[in-house]
Design an enzyme around this catalytic site. Structure first.
Site, PDB file in Angstrom:
ATOM      1  N   ASP A 175      -3.352  -3.481   7.796  1.00  0.00           N
ATOM      2  CA  ASP A 175      -4.516  -4.263   8.207  1.00  0.00           C
ATOM      3  C   ASP A 175      -4.493  -5.645   7.562  1.00  0.00           C
ATOM      4  O   ASP A 175      -4.746  -6.659   8.207  1.00  0.00           O
ATOM      5  CB  ASP A 175      -5.803  -3.562   7.776  1.00  0.00           C
ATOM      6  CG  ASP A 175      -6.046  -2.259   8.505  1.00  0.00           C
ATOM      7  OD1 ASP A 175      -5.149  -1.816   9.222  1.00  0.00           O
ATOM      8  OD2 ASP A 175      -7.132  -1.687   8.350  1.00  0.00           O
ATOM      9  N   GLU A 202     -10.381  -5.352  13.115  1.00  0.00           N
ATOM     10  CA  GLU A 202     -11.257  -5.719  12.017  1.00  0.00           C
ATOM     11  C   GLU A 202     -11.441  -7.231  11.989  1.00  0.00           C
ATOM     12  O   GLU A 202     -10.552  -7.975  12.398  1.00  0.00           O
ATOM     13  CB  GLU A 202     -10.681  -5.243  10.682  1.00  0.00           C
ATOM     14  CG  GLU A 202     -10.687  -3.738  10.542  1.00  0.00           C
ATOM     15  CD  GLU A 202     -10.149  -3.283   9.200  1.00  0.00           C
ATOM     16  OE1 GLU A 202      -9.687  -4.129   8.410  1.00  0.00           O
ATOM     17  OE2 GLU A 202     -10.180  -2.066   8.943  1.00  0.00           O
ATOM     18  N   CYS A 207       0.812  -1.227   0.000  1.00  0.00           N
ATOM     19  CA  CYS A 207       0.000   0.000   0.000  1.00  0.00           C
ATOM     20  C   CYS A 207       0.845   1.275   0.000  1.00  0.00           C
ATOM     21  O   CYS A 207       0.492   2.263  -0.642  1.00  0.00           O
ATOM     22  CB  CYS A 207      -0.916   0.014   1.224  1.00  0.00           C
ATOM     23  SG  CYS A 207      -1.660  -1.569   1.622  1.00  0.00           S
ATOM     24  N   CYS A 215      -5.286  -1.866  -1.293  1.00  0.00           N
ATOM     25  CA  CYS A 215      -6.278  -2.882  -1.647  1.00  0.00           C
ATOM     26  C   CYS A 215      -7.227  -2.402  -2.739  1.00  0.00           C
ATOM     27  O   CYS A 215      -7.720  -1.283  -2.699  1.00  0.00           O
ATOM     28  CB  CYS A 215      -7.070  -3.277  -0.416  1.00  0.00           C
ATOM     29  SG  CYS A 215      -6.080  -4.041   0.868  1.00  0.00           S
ATOM     30  N   SER A 261     -13.410  -5.020   8.044  1.00  0.00           N
ATOM     31  CA  SER A 261     -12.639  -4.540   6.914  1.00  0.00           C
ATOM     32  C   SER A 261     -13.582  -3.984   5.862  1.00  0.00           C
ATOM     33  O   SER A 261     -14.747  -4.386   5.768  1.00  0.00           O
ATOM     34  CB  SER A 261     -11.829  -5.690   6.315  1.00  0.00           C
ATOM     35  OG  SER A 261     -11.377  -5.374   5.026  1.00  0.00           O
ATOM     36  N   CYS A 311      -2.096   3.002   3.076  1.00  0.00           N
ATOM     37  CA  CYS A 311      -2.990   2.024   3.686  1.00  0.00           C
ATOM     38  C   CYS A 311      -4.038   2.701   4.564  1.00  0.00           C
ATOM     39  O   CYS A 311      -3.975   3.901   4.840  1.00  0.00           O
ATOM     40  CB  CYS A 311      -2.190   0.992   4.479  1.00  0.00           C
ATOM     41  SG  CYS A 311      -1.445   1.651   5.975  1.00  0.00           S
ATOM     42  N   ASP A 312      -4.979   1.908   5.026  1.00  0.00           N
ATOM     43  CA  ASP A 312      -6.217   2.391   5.630  1.00  0.00           C
ATOM     44  C   ASP A 312      -6.070   3.529   6.644  1.00  0.00           C
ATOM     45  O   ASP A 312      -6.716   4.554   6.541  1.00  0.00           O
ATOM     46  CB  ASP A 312      -6.932   1.231   6.344  1.00  0.00           C
ATOM     47  CG  ASP A 312      -7.437   0.171   5.390  1.00  0.00           C
ATOM     48  OD1 ASP A 312      -6.998   0.176   4.227  1.00  0.00           O
ATOM     49  OD2 ASP A 312      -8.244  -0.661   5.803  1.00  0.00           O
ATOM     50  N   LYS A 313      -5.249   3.336   7.668  1.00  0.00           N
ATOM     51  CA  LYS A 313      -5.222   4.298   8.763  1.00  0.00           C
ATOM     52  C   LYS A 313      -4.320   5.491   8.476  1.00  0.00           C
ATOM     53  O   LYS A 313      -4.416   6.519   9.154  1.00  0.00           O
ATOM     54  CB  LYS A 313      -4.782   3.615  10.070  1.00  0.00           C
ATOM     55  CG  LYS A 313      -5.647   2.415  10.456  1.00  0.00           C
ATOM     56  CD  LYS A 313      -7.119   2.726  10.386  1.00  0.00           C
ATOM     57  CE  LYS A 313      -7.983   1.497  10.543  1.00  0.00           C
ATOM     58  NZ  LYS A 313      -7.854   0.511   9.465  1.00  0.00           N
TER      59      LYS A 313
END
Length: 557
Positions: free
Chosen positions: A84, A447, A52, A197, A473, A125-127
């Site tokens: 994640d 998650e 990511c 992702c 997720s 990435c996500d966070k």
């Protein structure tokens, strides 16, 4: 336009008394000419542990070149990131949401400590995406966030796949529906290179949300990670942040109640991740704007679901970019009268002006026309009831169930539920309850993709429901209620549920209830003994002591 403000870096660098600071900066290569210009912090979330963010060093060089070309001096610095996808299903996943706070804190501290005049943040990435924007909102200096972009789909047995397929394959493998060789082949080909992702999971959800918020330039986040244009976008963003300095246009001029509503509408119409609720509540709090969990449901009721994106749909994020991108999404909402079109963005244009630039690829099938939505309302709903007095979040994109009633199978940690799925203890009609996984109880609100994907992979996706005080997720689909609040460790009624109790999901009425009287719930709660905290010190213990409810964004500030 805003009047040009004094550069705060002058307090760091100007005059005879600041000679020591200048001397130290010259030691790493800065010149007097460099130090006479605005200092722009380039907050990079590069890390080597995941695809990511792996390419962000490349993009940061282009960002810095753009800053220099526009008359500024870029200074790159780094922060942490937790994957994640890699940590999912392990104790390490507890670090993920906590990392959002550390990312925000560290970006803020470096920028405050060195009096940067502006900041451009690179996320992946996500966070890292909400973490960077939380910091920008706190700092309130001219700034923007650029997302590194989506990974391209992998290829398996002649069709596109994403990391979601790998997680679901674990369930198929465990139930004998996939061979060892097939799982290995999928594992080897699902992730073909750098990028986050590939579906409308949390990373791409937040990337779109922040374009609609105005803090990222419209259409640029959606350029895939390894697309040749991404380097040009990074250079353009470096120049753009210097224009923000000249205009003194700051995050709190851009992040408003109306721009937050635009962001929520974008999430709803694209079938985005439930995590958007947590992150947008956190951004609102950092920006000193009143926003509640109920606002998400109000907007969702007005906005049609238009994007046919994974995990519930057919297409990946790169397909949306090819179809016309996020600008086309904005145009759809504008045409529907669902966009606050006069909200400013970091490009210097309003979001309505950006939407008017949309170009739709002929014959594209990713984003439906307004006359033919996938569903008449959006992808997220908020339920309340005697199991979730403060609310919980359900993603309705990708399935058609509007109600569910069944006996509870109760587990006090994710690992126990995952084992139950693997060994066949979960049966059609069951409601899986996973508790003590909330922000404080986990700590870190893990998650549950390992569990939810295993349920889908085992062929139970349409016959089993799940609820938890933890998270899901963005790749999760099926009837799953997350963020149940209050959480179990804070006295939430989810702690009173026992295996065999009847639980009812009622989406039209926005209810989540257990068939118990309030008297019985109160009686049971008096006997509840929460598990001994796993962490009492260090960052995990500190987070558990200070984190707010999921219904307030699970923040620590």
């Amino acid at each position: 336009m805003h009047k040009e403000a004094k550069l705060q870096s002058r307090d760091l660098l100007s005059g005879p008394g600041r000679a020591p600071a200048r001397a130290m900066l010259k030691a790493v290569g800065f010149t007097d000419n460099d130090l006479s210009k605005p200092l722009v912090g380039v907050a990079n979330t590069w890390i080597e542990v995941m695809p990511c963010n792996f390419h962000l060093r490349r993009l940061s060089e282009r960002v810095k070149a753009g800053v220099r070309a526009a008359g500024g001096t870029p200074i790159e610095y780094n922060t942490i990131a937790v994957s994640d996808g890699i940590s999912m299903g392990t104790e390490g996943m507890k670090a993920s949401l906590i990392s959002r706070e550390v990312i925000a804190d560290s970006i803020e501290l470096v920028a405050r400590g060195h009096l940067f005049d502006a900041v451009i943040a690179l996320s992946g990435c996500d966070k890292t995406i909400p973490g960077t924007v939380m910091a920008l909102a706190r700092l309130n200096v001219p700034s923007l966030m650029l997302y590194g972009g989506s990974i391209m789909p992998g290829q398996f047995q002649g069709h596109d796949v994403t990391i979601q397929d790998v997680f679901e394959a674990v369930g198929k493998h465990a139930s004998g529906k996939m061979t060892d060789a097939e799982l290995k082949d999928l594992e080897d080909h699902a992730c073909p290179g750098p990028g986050a992702c590939g579906g409308q999971f949390t990373a791409n959800t937040m990337a779109i949300a922040f374009e609609f918020l105005g803090i990222s330039p419209m259409g640029r986040n959606g350029v895939p990670a390894m697309d040749g244009r991404k380097d040009d976008v990074a250079f353009e963003c470096g120049k753009m942040v210097m224009e923000l300095v000249k205009q003194d246009l700051r995050p709190r001029h851009i992040i408003t109640r109306r721009s937050l509503e635009n962001a929520i509408a974008a999430v709803a119409t694209t079938g985005g991740s439930t995590n958007a609720v947590l992150h947008l509540l956190a951004i609102a709090r950092e920006s000193r704007i009143k926003l509640s969990i109920d606002d998400f449901d109000k907007i969702n009721r007005k906005v049609p679901l238009l994007a046919d994106l994974k995990p519930g749909g057919r297409f990946a994020a790169a397909d949306l970019y090819a179809a016309g991108g996020t600008t086309l999404v904005a145009k759809r909402l504008l045409e529907a009268g669902l966009l606050h079109e006069n909200q400013p963005t970091v490009t210097g244009r309003t979001i309505g002006e950006e939407a008017s630039q949309a170009r739709e690829t002929p014959g594209q099938q990713v984003l439906r026309p307004l006359a033919d939505p996938i569903k008449p309302t959006g992808g997220l709903v908020i339920l309340k009831g005697n199991l979730a007095p403060e609310g919980c979040v359900v993603k309705v994109a990708g399935h058609s169930m509007t109600s569910f009633k069944g006996p509870a199978k109760v587990y006090d940690q994710e690992e126990d539920a995952f084992i139950a799925v693997k060994v066949g203890q979960i049966k059609p009609g069951d409601v899986v309850v996973i508790r003590y996984e909330g922000p404080a109880g986990g700590p870190g609100m893990r998650e549950m993709l390992g569990v939810t994907a295993a349920i889908v992979g085992a062929g139970l996706g349409d016959s089993v429901a799940l609820l938890t005080d933890g998270r899901f997720s963005g790749a999760t689909h099926g009837l799953m209620a997350g963020h149940v609040a209050p959480e179990a460790v804070k006295g939430g009624p989810i702690a009173a549920v026992k295996t065999g109790d009847t639980i009812t999901f009622d989406i039209p009425k926005r209810r989540l209830d257990v068939a118990l009287s309030q008297k019985e719930i109160t009686s049971r709660m008096k006997k509840v003994k929460p598990p001994v905290p796993r962490y009492t010190s260090g960052v995990m213990g500190k987070y558990a002591r200070h984190v707010s409810s999921a219904s307030e964004g699970a923040i620590t500030s």
